[in-house]
Design a protein around this motif. Structure first.
Motif, PDB file in Angstrom:
ATOM      1  N   HIS A 132       0.797  -1.074  -0.099  1.00 15.51           N
ATOM      2  CA  HIS A 132      -0.141   0.085   0.062  1.00 15.51           C
ATOM      3  C   HIS A 132       0.867   1.350  -0.037  1.00 15.51           C
ATOM      4  O   HIS A 132       1.997   1.431   0.630  1.00 15.51           O
ATOM      5  CB  HIS A 132      -1.044  -0.102   1.214  1.00 15.51           C
ATOM      6  N   LYS A 133       0.394   2.124  -0.746  1.00 15.99           N
ATOM      7  CA  LYS A 133       1.164   3.404  -0.830  1.00 15.99           C
ATOM      8  C   LYS A 133       1.009   3.980   0.760  1.00 15.99           C
ATOM      9  O   LYS A 133       0.173   4.310   1.168  1.00 15.99           O
ATOM     10  CB  LYS A 133       0.656   4.524  -1.954  1.00 15.99           C
ATOM     11  N   SER A 134       2.439   4.666   1.114  1.00 18.83           N
ATOM     12  CA  SER A 134       2.132   5.390   2.434  1.00 18.83           C
ATOM     13  C   SER A 134       3.680   6.362   2.278  1.00 18.83           C
ATOM     14  O   SER A 134       4.851   5.818   1.683  1.00 18.83           O
ATOM     15  CB  SER A 134       2.474   4.500   3.507  1.00 18.83           C
ATOM     16  N   PRO A 135       3.523   7.293   3.115  1.00 22.05           N
ATOM     17  CA  PRO A 135       4.601   8.239   3.258  1.00 22.05           C
ATOM     18  C   PRO A 135       5.893   7.515   3.992  1.00 22.05           C
ATOM     19  O   PRO A 135       6.921   7.738   4.132  1.00 22.05           O
ATOM     20  CB  PRO A 135       4.051   9.540   3.894  1.00 22.05           C
ATOM     21  N   PHE A 136       5.453   6.410   4.766  1.00 16.91           N
ATOM     22  CA  PHE A 136       6.490   5.780   5.804  1.00 16.91           C
ATOM     23  C   PHE A 136       6.562   4.306   5.290  1.00 16.91           C
ATOM     24  O   PHE A 136       5.609   3.860   4.840  1.00 16.91           O
ATOM     25  CB  PHE A 136       6.219   5.971   7.125  1.00 16.91           C
ATOM     26  N   ASN A 137       7.463   3.637   5.760  1.00 15.43           N
ATOM     27  CA  ASN A 137       7.625   2.164   5.405  1.00 15.43           C
ATOM     28  C   ASN A 137       6.866   1.470   6.147  1.00 15.43           C
ATOM     29  O   ASN A 137       6.974   1.656   7.509  1.00 15.43           O
ATOM     30  CB  ASN A 137       9.066   1.655   5.578  1.00 15.43           C
ATOM     31  N   THR A 138       5.822   0.771   5.644  1.00  8.08           N
ATOM     32  CA  THR A 138       4.824  -0.022   6.550  1.00  8.08           C
ATOM     33  C   THR A 138       5.199  -1.274   7.134  1.00  8.08           C
ATOM     34  O   THR A 138       4.502  -1.963   7.873  1.00  8.08           O
ATOM     35  CB  THR A 138       3.451  -0.115   5.734  1.00  8.08           C
ATOM     36  N   ASP A 139       6.463  -1.670   6.707  1.00 11.75           N
ATOM     37  CA  ASP A 139       6.968  -2.939   7.184  1.00 11.75           C
ATOM     38  C   ASP A 139       8.009  -2.935   8.230  1.00 11.75           C
ATOM     39  O   ASP A 139       8.889  -3.659   8.683  1.00 11.75           O
ATOM     40  CB  ASP A 139       7.483  -3.763   6.016  1.00 11.75           C
ATOM     41  N   PHE A 140       8.253  -1.334   8.513  1.00 11.45           N
ATOM     42  CA  PHE A 140       9.396  -1.016   9.543  1.00 11.45           C
ATOM     43  C   PHE A 140       9.197  -1.805  10.809  1.00 11.45           C
ATOM     44  O   PHE A 140       8.063  -1.780  11.404  1.00 11.45           O
ATOM     45  CB  PHE A 140       9.391   0.402   9.815  1.00 11.45           C
ATOM     46  N   GLN A 141      10.284  -2.139  11.139  1.00 13.67           N
ATOM     47  CA  GLN A 141      10.418  -2.818  12.907  1.00 13.67           C
ATOM     48  C   GLN A 141      11.233  -2.005  13.683  1.00 13.67           C
ATOM     49  O   GLN A 141      12.544  -1.847  13.314  1.00 13.67           O
ATOM     50  CB  GLN A 141      10.826  -4.230  12.410  1.00 13.67           C
ATOM     51  N   GLU A 142      10.722  -1.409  14.618  1.00  7.10           N
ATOM     52  CA  GLU A 142      11.659  -0.635  15.262  1.00  7.10           C
ATOM     53  C   GLU A 142      12.639  -1.194  16.102  1.00  7.10           C
ATOM     54  O   GLU A 142      12.539  -2.573  16.566  1.00  7.10           O
ATOM     55  CB  GLU A 142      10.411   0.123  16.533  1.00  7.10           C
ATOM     56  N   ASN A 143      14.051  -0.503  16.170  1.00 12.55           N
ATOM     57  CA  ASN A 143      15.097  -1.297  16.908  1.00 12.55           C
ATOM     58  C   ASN A 143      15.386  -2.394  16.372  1.00 12.55           C
ATOM     59  O   ASN A 143      16.359  -3.139  17.053  1.00 12.55           O
ATOM     60  CB  ASN A 143      14.772  -1.537  18.561  1.00 12.55           C
ATOM     61  N   VAL A 144      15.177  -2.623  15.278  1.00 15.67           N
ATOM     62  CA  VAL A 144      15.667  -3.861  14.258  1.00 15.67           C
ATOM     63  C   VAL A 144      16.222  -3.414  13.091  1.00 15.67           C
ATOM     64  O   VAL A 144      17.370  -4.002  12.764  1.00 15.67           O
ATOM     65  CB  VAL A 144      14.425  -4.762  14.060  1.00 15.67           C
ATOM     66  N   VAL A 145      15.939  -2.473  12.512  1.00 19.67           N
ATOM     67  CA  VAL A 145      16.227  -2.066  11.152  1.00 19.67           C
ATOM     68  C   VAL A 145      17.724  -1.498  11.216  1.00 19.67           C
ATOM     69  O   VAL A 145      17.839  -0.348  11.883  1.00 19.67           O
ATOM     70  CB  VAL A 145      15.314  -1.364  10.085  1.00 19.67           C
ATOM     71  N   GLU A 146      18.584  -1.873  10.428  1.00 19.87           N
ATOM     72  CA  GLU A 146      20.133  -1.225  10.289  1.00 19.87           C
ATOM     73  C   GLU A 146      19.879  -0.355   8.854  1.00 19.87           C
ATOM     74  O   GLU A 146      19.294  -0.719   7.919  1.00 19.87           O
ATOM     75  CB  GLU A 146      21.002  -2.217  10.216  1.00 19.87           C
ATOM     76  N   LEU A 147      20.312   0.786   9.263  1.00 20.02           N
ATOM     77  CA  LEU A 147      20.694   1.702   7.991  1.00 20.02           C
ATOM     78  C   LEU A 147      21.601   1.352   7.095  1.00 20.02           C
ATOM     79  O   LEU A 147      22.655   1.074   7.591  1.00 20.02           O
ATOM     80  CB  LEU A 147      20.722   3.333   8.655  1.00 20.02           C
TER      81      LEU A 147
END
Length: 95
Positions: A45-60
């Motif tokens: 789904h189109k969203s201004p933010f990543n809808t699959d983001f997991q806090e404190n898990v994703v490395e940039l």
């Protein structure tokens, strides 16, 4: 097939996912599968933010950063939702 990292975009997976599902298969997020064998699909789904983001898990990384200047070579930077592209696949997949 298992891809254990991000580094790809949702448009890289949408076509293959459609083919897998047409033949009764699935393409799902890896973390949920490893935890409890559930088959959670990526959200397209189109969203201004990543809808699959997991806090404190994703490395940039260079492939998921909105601003590549925030990636520090040799250092692990844990991303916040506003730091990653809205269309990056962030958590690997299993098909």
């Amino acid at each position: 097939y298992i891809r254990d990292t991000g580094g790809f975009a949702k448009w890289d997976t949408s076509g293959p996912q459609a083919v897998f599902e047409a033949y009764g298969g699935t393409m799902s997020k890896l973390p949920e599968f490893l935890i409890d064998k559930s088959l959670a699909s990526y959200n397209y789904h189109k969203s201004p933010f990543n809808t699959d983001f997991q806090e404190n898990v994703v490395e940039l990384t260079l492939s998921n950063a909105r601003n590549k200047d925030q990636v520090i070579k040799g250092e692990k930077v844990i991303a916040t939702i506003d730091m990653v592209k809205e269309y990056s696949c962030l958590c690997g997949l299993v098909a």
